[in-house]
Design an enzyme around this catalytic site. Structure first.
Site, PDB file in Angstrom:
ATOM      1  N   GLY A  79      24.027  65.194  30.109  1.00  0.00           N
ATOM      2  CA  GLY A  79      23.485  65.785  28.895  1.00  0.00           C
ATOM      3  C   GLY A  79      22.169  65.150  28.500  1.00  0.00           C
ATOM      4  O   GLY A  79      21.987  63.923  28.617  1.00  0.00           O
TER       5      GLY A  79
ATOM      6  N   HIS B 280      30.296  67.617  26.440  1.00  0.00           N
ATOM      7  CA  HIS B 280      30.834  67.312  27.764  1.00  0.00           C
ATOM      8  C   HIS B 280      31.325  68.580  28.461  1.00  0.00           C
ATOM      9  O   HIS B 280      31.075  68.780  29.659  1.00  0.00           O
ATOM     10  CB  HIS B 280      32.018  66.348  27.656  1.00  0.00           C
ATOM     11  CG  HIS B 280      31.698  65.014  27.086  1.00  0.00           C
ATOM     12  ND1 HIS B 280      32.197  64.592  25.868  1.00  0.00           N
ATOM     13  CD2 HIS B 280      30.928  63.991  27.550  1.00  0.00           C
ATOM     14  CE1 HIS B 280      31.770  63.365  25.624  1.00  0.00           C
ATOM     15  NE2 HIS B 280      30.994  62.976  26.625  1.00  0.00           N
TER      16      HIS B 280
END
Length: 277
Positions: free
Chosen positions: A143, A33
């Site tokens: 991601g 993250h």
């Protein structure tokens, strides 16, 4: 950094902001993250991180109630990485009384995880569209560990003519190869070792392709052999698909994607990687 928990306050902030980068998360932040926050910081003038465990993307027997939450830790990490806003709303803000409308996913969400988690991508696309409308980002960062999610969001943005660039960022792995995930904290020490078979399967197929193997089914069997070495791993799927369409392919010509999901003990993990000749 400003912490915001209401739609009205976020809209007021956005009215005075320009060049906004959005990093949607469900919290329990890890290095994967944070790499997205850094990328957003590099490319955008203002960075908004959202922290919302979205109930509509969890099935009835999944881990919504147990999903790890640590707002104070996440707040500290976001501040350290230079985020301008942490948006952490309650579910009643995102799904107020009377809320009814949902985004229906297309073919990109039908296979892989979509085949095993009914309703999951409907929940994902719905909440992301809500966040896009609230934050009005110029760019949004996701991601690539959740590759199918990334492609479905990218397609949604295109289909609805949204003025946001959906940016996919590389998978961040532990030194031993395990893809970083908030769910990794569920793993026991023994399960943690067994989970290395997921990335190991991908690496084994990539190496075989680099050595000249081009048949998708042969590469799939090579990857599968690594999973089969671990009795604690219960494979859900392992497929080699076209990275754009996510449909199965017969062989590797320019690029393929090997994608898998498995339960390690009670923990469901996913991983993927490109296969390039």
């Amino acid at each position: 950094m400003v912490v915001i928990d209401s739609l009205q306050e976020l809209r007021r902030w956005r009215a005075g902001a320009t060049d906004v980068g959005l990093v949607p998360t469900m919290g329990c932040l890890h290095e994967g993250h944070l790499s997205l926050v850094r990328r957003a910081r590099e490319e955008c003038g203002q960075v908004v991180v959202t922290l919302f465990v979205n109930p509509t993307q969890f099935g009835p027997n999944e881990d919504f109630a147990q999903y790890p939450r640590n707002l104070e830790r996440d707040r500290t990490l976001c501040e350290q990485e230079g985020a301008d806003v942490l948006f952490a709303p309650d579910a009643s803000e995102i799904y107020p009384p009377g809320d009814q409308t949902r985004v229906i996913p297309g073919d990109l969400a039908s296979g892989l995880c979509g085949a095993h988690r009914p309703g999951h991508f409907q929940g994902v696309l719905t909440v992301v569209l809500k966040l896009f409308n609230l934050a009005q980002p110029d760019k949004a960062f996701f991601g690539l560990k959740d590759y199918q999610q990334y492609r479905a969001i990218q397609q949604m943005a295109s289909d609805f003519f949204l003025s946001v660039e959906v940016v996919g960022c590389p998978i961040v792995r532990e030194p031993d190869g395990l893809a970083m995930s908030s769910r990794n904290i569920y793993l026991s020490a023994e399960e943690r070792m067994a989970a290395l078979s997921l990335s190991g399967a991908i690496f084994r197929a990539q190496a075989a392709c680099a050595d000249g193997e081009r048949g998708a089914e042969k590469l799939r069997q090579i990857a599968l052999s690594r999973i089969q070495e671990e009795p604690l791993v219960k494979l859900q799927y392992l497929e080699i698909v076209d990275p754009d369409t996510l449909q199965p392919i017969g062989g590797i010509e320019e690029k393929g994607l090997i994608a898998l999901a498995a339960h390690v003990g009670k923990t469901r993990l996913i991983d993927n990687g490109f296969i390039i000749p």
